[in-house]
Scaffold this active site. Structure first.
Site, PDB file in Angstrom:
ATOM      1  N   TRP A  62       0.905  -1.164   0.016  1.00 50.69           N
ATOM      2  CA  TRP A  62       0.098   0.012  -0.015  1.00 50.69           C
ATOM      3  C   TRP A  62       0.908   1.240  -0.191  1.00 50.69           C
ATOM      4  CZ3 TRP A  62      -4.248  -1.198  -1.909  1.00 50.69           C
ATOM      5  CH2 TRP A  62      -5.253  -2.255  -1.319  1.00 50.69           C
ATOM      6  N   ASP A  90      -1.606   6.839   6.145  1.00 52.08           N
ATOM      7  CA  ASP A  90      -2.651   6.055   5.632  1.00 52.08           C
ATOM      8  C   ASP A  90      -2.760   4.989   6.911  1.00 52.08           C
ATOM      9  OD1 ASP A  90      -4.104   3.715   4.929  1.00 52.08           O
ATOM     10  OD2 ASP A  90      -2.916   3.410   3.264  1.00 52.08           O
ATOM     11  N   LYS A  97     -12.270  -1.551   7.199  1.00 52.99           N
ATOM     12  CA  LYS A  97     -11.340  -2.377   7.902  1.00 52.99           C
ATOM     13  C   LYS A  97     -11.871  -1.941   9.571  1.00 52.99           C
ATOM     14  CE  LYS A  97      -8.552  -3.085   4.420  1.00 52.99           C
ATOM     15  NZ  LYS A  97      -7.771  -2.184   3.521  1.00 52.99           N
TER      16      LYS A  97
HETATM   17  C1  LIG Z   1      -7.160  -1.808   2.242  1.00 53.33           C
HETATM   18  C2  LIG Z   1      -6.256  -0.910   2.259  1.00 53.33           C
HETATM   19  C3  LIG Z   1      -5.905  -0.048   1.256  1.00 53.33           C
HETATM   20  C4  LIG Z   1      -6.675   0.131   0.170  1.00 53.33           C
HETATM   21  O1  LIG Z   1      -8.054   0.714   0.390  1.00 53.33           O
HETATM   22  P1  LIG Z   1      -9.212   0.974  -0.513  1.00 53.33           P
HETATM   23  O2  LIG Z   1     -10.125   1.542   0.104  1.00 53.33           O
HETATM   24  O3  LIG Z   1      -9.771  -0.453  -1.247  1.00 53.33           O
HETATM   25  O4  LIG Z   1      -8.714   1.859  -1.745  1.00 53.33           O
HETATM   26  C5  LIG Z   1      -4.978   1.184   1.348  1.00 53.33           C
HETATM   27  N1  LIG Z   1      -4.033   1.250   2.777  1.00 53.33           N
HETATM   28  C6  LIG Z   1      -4.206   0.128   3.442  1.00 53.33           C
HETATM   29  C7  LIG Z   1      -3.232   0.448   4.560  1.00 53.33           C
HETATM   30  C8  LIG Z   1      -5.010  -0.832   3.515  1.00 53.33           C
HETATM   31  O5  LIG Z   1      -5.138  -1.718   4.332  1.00 53.33           O
END
Ligand SMILES: *Cc1c(COP(=O)(O)O)cnc(C)c1O
Length: 365
Positions: A109, A176, A200
């Protein structure tokens, strides 16, 4: 209200899905109720205007609870947008990168975020653990003092590594926090932007949360399309266009649940307790080994594989655990083995059920 057929023969499921993932039962029930009849209006949450008088309080309360639970200081906005964390990979540099940005490459990511930024200016990868398949979080690096921001991924969902404390750097940070938001207190003042996909730890997929420092926006010289500009969404208070109404409603239910449970300090206590239990079993059980280095082990995504001498038992254990109600424990294809995602809503009992499974399986071998 009966939400689903309670087949008494159906075994209890323990939901370890990595994302979309487990939500508190009451969040699902309250959202289901609102979909059938939103606040006794005789209309479904899915068929009302996002500008309806009775929907605005939903957004307002969600923003207020975000600020309260994370102790967000004055001067920050909380936004609910579409596009997922993946769109933020692009919006962040669009809005903040004038000349140079620094990125910590701690997983796929992080790497994807870095790739998007390269289209907007100079990107410095301060460090990377790619050579070790991201089994640790790099530590010895310097962040260029003239970087517009330093981007981190606080929890690496795929590899099971996590920065469990806010870093100390002399550059404003962007994070993030898709997979560990609300699992510990954070010092928001160190960041100009914190974002994440909701699926999540917060809500069903479809809404992206963004915490943005108001005065950090508007400093780049490029043209930013309206929908990609944080200023647009700050000015519009997440109502510039139609926001994801149902996921925002579900997020509000989770935020209320978080507050009622004792907030982020309590979530942190539970996360430590649950992850300590499972890692202790991984370390004790002769059949399994953890994949991440111990000091960087994630409390949210716990990754482990069969010990080399038991490698051929992998499919058997997956079958064994699945038959006992474990869901979503197959590891990501880039790590293999198993991944037990233990987000905020995951009860300790489910973690114990997985541990029991591991112990029973060990006795058979
Ligand atoms: C799942 C995830 C993403 C991607 O998220 P989307 O909403 O599907 O774009 C990005 N960063 C992390 C750390 C993730 O766990």
């Amino acid at each position: 209200m009966k939400l689903y057929n309670k087949n008494t023969l159906q075994m209890k499921k323990h939901n370890f899905n990595a994302g979309p993932s487990i939500l508190p039962r009451e969040v699902i029930e309250n959202t289901a109720k609102a979909i059938l009849d939103f606040e006794d209006s005789g209309l479904s949450l899915m068929e009302i205007s996002h500008r309806a008088k009775n929907f605005q309080p939903v957004v307002d309360e969600a923003v207020a609870l975000f600020k309260e639970l994370l102790q967000i200081p004055e001067g920050y906005s909380v936004l609910f947008l579409g596009g997922g964390a993946s769109l933020e990979f692009c919006m962040v540099p669009f809005n903040f990168l004038e000349k140079k940005a620094a990125y910590l490459n701690s997983g796929v990511w992080a790497k994807k975020a870095m790739k998007e930024a390269k289209g907007f200016g100079e990107v410095v990868e301060v460090a990377s653990s790619a050579e070790a398949n991201y089994t640790y979080i790099p530590k010895d690096y310097t962040v260029p003092a003239d970087a517009d921001y330093f981007h981190i991924t606080s929890n690496n969902t795929i590899y099971g590594t996590e920065l469990k404390e806010d870093l100390d750097v002399h550059v404003p940070m962007v994070a993030d926090m898709s997979s560990d938001i609300f699992s510990r207190p954070i010092d928001v003042s160190k960041y100009i932007c914190i974002y994440g996909g909701a699926q999540k730890n917060l809500a069903p997929s479809g809404v992206t949360f963004v915490i943005v420092k108001d005065d950090a926006v508007g400093k780049v010289s490029r043209y930013i399309p309206s929908m990609l500009s944080y200023q647009t969404h700050i000015d519009g208070a997440s109502m510039f266009n139609t926001p994801p109404v149902v996921p925002i409603y579900a997020a509000l239910q989770t935020l209320r649940w978080l507050k009622a449970q004792g907030g982020v300090k309590e979530m942190e206590r539970r996360a430590i307790e649950k992850s300590d239990m499972l890692y202790a079993e991984i370390d004790r059980n002769k059949l399994f080994v953890g994949t991440a280095v111990k000091e960087d082990r994630s409390r949210m995504n716990i990754c482990f594989v069969m010990a080399p001498e038991f490698a051929e038992l992998e499919a058997d254990f997956l079958k064994f655990a699945t038959e006992k109600g474990m869901v979503g424990i197959k590891g990501h294809r880039s790590v293999g083995g198993f991944r037990a995602s233990c987000y905020n809503a995951m009860p300790k009992e489910s973690v114990q059920a997985l541990i029991d499974c591991m112990q029973e399986f060990e006795k058979l071998h």
